[in-house]
Design an enzyme around this catalytic site. Structure first.
Site, mmCIF file in Angstrom:
data_model
loop_
_atom_site.group_PDB
_atom_site.id
_atom_site.type_symbol
_atom_site.label_atom_id
_atom_site.label_comp_id
_atom_site.label_asym_id
_atom_site.label_seq_id
_atom_site.Cartn_x
_atom_site.Cartn_y
_atom_site.Cartn_z
ATOM 1 C CE LYS A 27 -4.371 0.940 0.241
ATOM 2 N NZ LYS A 27 -5.461 0.197 -0.090
ATOM 3 C CG ASP B 298 -7.214 3.485 -0.859
ATOM 4 O OD1 ASP B 298 -7.791 2.427 -0.972
ATOM 5 O OD2 ASP B 298 -7.272 4.134 0.312
HETATM 6 P P1 NDP Z 1 -12.738 7.817 -2.990
HETATM 7 O O1 NDP Z 1 -11.763 8.826 -2.587
HETATM 8 O O2 NDP Z 1 -13.395 7.731 -4.283
HETATM 9 O O3 NDP Z 1 -13.990 8.313 -2.176
HETATM 10 C C1 NDP Z 1 -13.900 8.306 -0.761
HETATM 11 C C2 NDP Z 1 -15.208 8.627 0.045
HETATM 12 O O4 NDP Z 1 -15.120 8.557 1.362
HETATM 13 C C3 NDP Z 1 -15.588 10.082 -0.458
HETATM 14 O O5 NDP Z 1 -16.752 10.359 -0.383
HETATM 15 C C4 NDP Z 1 -15.023 11.000 0.855
HETATM 16 O O6 NDP Z 1 -15.416 12.311 1.069
HETATM 17 C C5 NDP Z 1 -15.301 9.922 1.872
HETATM 18 N N1 NDP Z 1 -14.165 9.966 3.216
HETATM 19 C C6 NDP Z 1 -12.807 9.775 2.869
HETATM 20 N N2 NDP Z 1 -11.927 9.986 3.837
HETATM 21 C C7 NDP Z 1 -12.941 10.319 4.947
HETATM 22 C C8 NDP Z 1 -13.116 10.918 6.132
HETATM 23 N N3 NDP Z 1 -12.145 10.813 6.865
HETATM 24 N N4 NDP Z 1 -14.198 11.105 6.719
HETATM 25 C C9 NDP Z 1 -15.415 11.249 6.240
HETATM 26 N N5 NDP Z 1 -15.507 10.594 4.892
HETATM 27 C C10 NDP Z 1 -14.349 10.606 4.170
HETATM 28 O O7 NDP Z 1 -12.274 6.579 -2.360
HETATM 29 P P2 NDP Z 1 -12.808 4.994 -2.473
HETATM 30 O O8 NDP Z 1 -14.291 5.119 -2.910
HETATM 31 O O9 NDP Z 1 -11.706 4.192 -3.508
HETATM 32 O O10 NDP Z 1 -12.369 4.305 -1.220
HETATM 33 C C11 NDP Z 1 -13.300 4.274 -0.184
HETATM 34 C C12 NDP Z 1 -12.745 2.904 0.965
HETATM 35 O O11 NDP Z 1 -12.910 1.975 0.192
HETATM 36 C C13 NDP Z 1 -11.534 3.514 1.433
HETATM 37 O O12 NDP Z 1 -11.532 2.858 2.951
HETATM 38 C C14 NDP Z 1 -10.726 2.610 0.675
HETATM 39 O O13 NDP Z 1 -9.438 1.775 1.438
HETATM 40 C C15 NDP Z 1 -11.792 1.268 0.447
HETATM 41 N N6 NDP Z 1 -11.441 0.627 -0.668
HETATM 42 C C16 NDP Z 1 -11.155 1.031 -2.034
HETATM 43 C C17 NDP Z 1 -11.106 0.374 -3.210
HETATM 44 C C18 NDP Z 1 -11.097 0.657 -4.492
HETATM 45 O O14 NDP Z 1 -11.017 -0.279 -5.609
HETATM 46 N N7 NDP Z 1 -11.113 2.024 -4.569
HETATM 47 C C19 NDP Z 1 -10.710 -1.289 -2.995
HETATM 48 C C20 NDP Z 1 -10.957 -1.828 -1.783
HETATM 49 C C21 NDP Z 1 -11.101 -0.762 -0.646
HETATM 50 P P3 NDP Z 1 -14.416 13.310 0.895
HETATM 51 O O15 NDP Z 1 -14.477 13.732 -0.749
HETATM 52 O O16 NDP Z 1 -15.218 14.745 1.393
HETATM 53 O O17 NDP Z 1 -13.205 13.249 1.311
#
Ligand code: NDP
Length: 449
Positions: free
Chosen positions: A122, A162
């Site tokens: 990661k 991510d």
């Molecule tokens: P994105 O950046 O596309 O979206 C993240 C979302 O979560 C946004 O809406 C963001 O809001 C919100 N968010 C992030 N940090 C916080 C926080 N500290 N508090 C509240 N809201 C938060 O990321 P992904 O959708 O790719 O990832 C989401 C989760 O899924 C993560 O935990 C990631 O590790 C996990 N994941 C992702 C994979 C992938 O293929 N993308 C694979 C496996 C797991 P804002 O825009 O306001 O920051």
């Protein structure tokens, strides 16, 4: 177990998320350790919690005002016993070594569950893409890759996206890698379709999480048909979770970002989802705008005084945390129980605290841990690597069918391992044990390296 926890806490006392991730695995694998003293004798646990390599570097870049900015870049190469390091890059101001070590540690087990030959890693940076111009994001990505390129490669370490790293960032990162190495190889996954990406990769984590949930429900005589679903986040994972829920005729009613959440009692339909995709992926706006566009919706801003997240306090059947770590605490878990939620299926990594997990288990809520439920993303990344190696592209249907098969296989593997080691129906214990055995047996085969 105590020894290992003491070891990592003494070495890195500030890495709380890493301690949390290791603790969960240690508690789950106790029956395996009891039956197989070889793992203790060969110091497998001590080796498993120490990354094979940690790369930390300066990322200097120039912003639009001509000022020099300096961020910190990381890549944790955690474990390569069963394949090249694989895992995403996160760009978020909260990124530090402890958070990336927890994510890399989880990734090792998750990748082992996919049935594909993928090690775990990661990386990322404390860079915040929010509010940055297109050119600033490009300059940052180029600066980041101008160091990372030395350490990665299609047979060594294959990063992906991510939080904060989507198709746009992967494009800029790939461009600089290709220039510096003078080679066109599948060194990153999540690429665009017209230059080596795989169909279904953007959708894979969200789709996979819903497939996993549907398997859990089927096993318990329930289905997603008509189920009211709470979804957090509004990024990649959340958007495609909602899309697949609609395919299953479920009714998603919430989405969020770090500023607040929307509750749409009428349900988020396909037209509204398209609005969210444009809002988040093109205009890069805030979820609050959803409530301005669809006035029947209630928008609730984040209240830092609250010790629970009101998003999890609505009547519903299913919950899909898809934003970030530790977003369901003990109070939230109790609220889910009180609201009669049957299942929590983790799209995000480690979104439920240990106290929250205990409350869900104690109250008979089906709990699908992230390392199993969100493994669809890395699985299709693995399929993207295969297609790149073969220099061909599979159809949407072919990739989706493989994704479904992989999620069903992970579900079965978790249940079988849980049953075999005396915790029937406990997906967390099953995922941890099955992932652990695959990796540590490979480590034993390869000797002390
Ligand atoms: P994105 O950046 O596309 O979206 C993240 C979302 O979560 C946004 O809406 C963001 O809001 C919100 N968010 C992030 N940090 C916080 C926080 N500290 N508090 C509240 N809201 C938060 O990321 P992904 O959708 O790719 O990832 C989401 C989760 O899924 C993560 O935990 C990631 O590790 C996990 N994941 C992702 C994979 C992938 O293929 N993308 C694979 C496996 C797991 P804002 O825009 O306001 O920051």
């Amino acid at each position: 177990m105590q020894d290992i926890m003491e070891l990592i806490k003494n070495k890195d006392p500030e890495q709380r998320e890493f301690h949390q991730a290791v603790m969960e695995v240690m508690l789950s694998i106790k029956p395996v350790l009891d039956q197989n003293p070889i793992y203790r004798e060969t110091k497998i646990l001590e080796r498993l919690v120490e990354p094979e390599r940690v790369i930390m570097f300066r990322v200097p870049w120039v912003d639009d005002r001509g000022e020099v900015q300096v961020n910190r870049g990381f890549r944790i190469e955690m474990n390569s016993a069963i394949g090249p390091y694989k895992g995403g890059l996160r760009f978020h101001p909260s990124v530090n070594l402890g958070i990336l070590k927890f994510l890399a540690f989880e990734q090792v087990f998750k990748n082992a569950l996919t049935t594909l030959p993928l090690g775990g890693g990661k990386g990322g940076s404390d860079f915040d893409p929010k509010g940055k111009s297109e050119n600033e994001v490009m300059r940052f990505c180029h600066a980041f890759m101008s160091e990372l390129y030395r350490h990665i490669g299609p047979n060594t370490d294959v990063p992906a996206g991510d939080i904060g790293v989507g198709g746009r960032e992967i494009g800029y990162l790939f461009g600089m890698y290709k220039k510096l190495r003078n080679e066109f190889t599948g060194v990153l996954t999540g690429k665009s379709l017209n230059w080596g990406g795989s169909l279904i990769r953007p959708e894979a984590t969200g789709y996979g999480s819903v497939y996993f949930c549907s398997e859990m429900l089927a096993d318990n005589g329930k289905s997603l048909e008509g189920a009211v679903c709470l979804v957090s986040g509004s990024g990649n994972v959340a958007q495609y979770t909602v899309e697949k829920l609609l395919d299953f005729n479920a009714k998603p009613v919430t989405l969020s970002d770090s500023s607040g959440y929307i509750y749409d009692e009428e349900g988020i339909d396909r037209e509204k989802l398209e609005f969210v995709k444009t809002l988040k992926n093109v205009r890069r706006g805030r979820i609050k705008e959803y409530a301005e566009k669809y006035p029947q919706t209630v928008y609730t801003p984040v209240d830092p005084e609250l010790d629970y997240n009101p998003l999890w306090n609505h009547n519903a059947d299913c919950a899909f945390p898809s934003a970030t770590q530790n977003e369901i605490n003990g109070k939230d878990a109790q609220n889910l129980v009180n609201n009669k939620v049957w299942v929590v299926c983790e799209g995000a990594n480690m979104p439920t605290t240990p106290e929250g997990i205990d409350i869900l288990h104690d109250n008979g809520v089906l709990y699908g841990p992230g390392k199993a439920a969100n493994a669809g993303g890395v699985s299709v990344s693995g399929l993207e690597m295969t297609q790149n190696s073969m220099r061909l592209s599979w159809s949407r249907e072919e990739v989706d069918n493989r994704l479904k098969m992989i999620m069903a296989s992970i579900h079965k593997t978790c249940l079988e391992a849980a049953e075999q080691y005396g915790h029937p129906g406990n997906y967390m214990v099953g995922a941890n044990i099955a992932g652990f055995l695959k990796v540590v047996d490979a480590m034993l085969d390869q000797g002390v390296v």
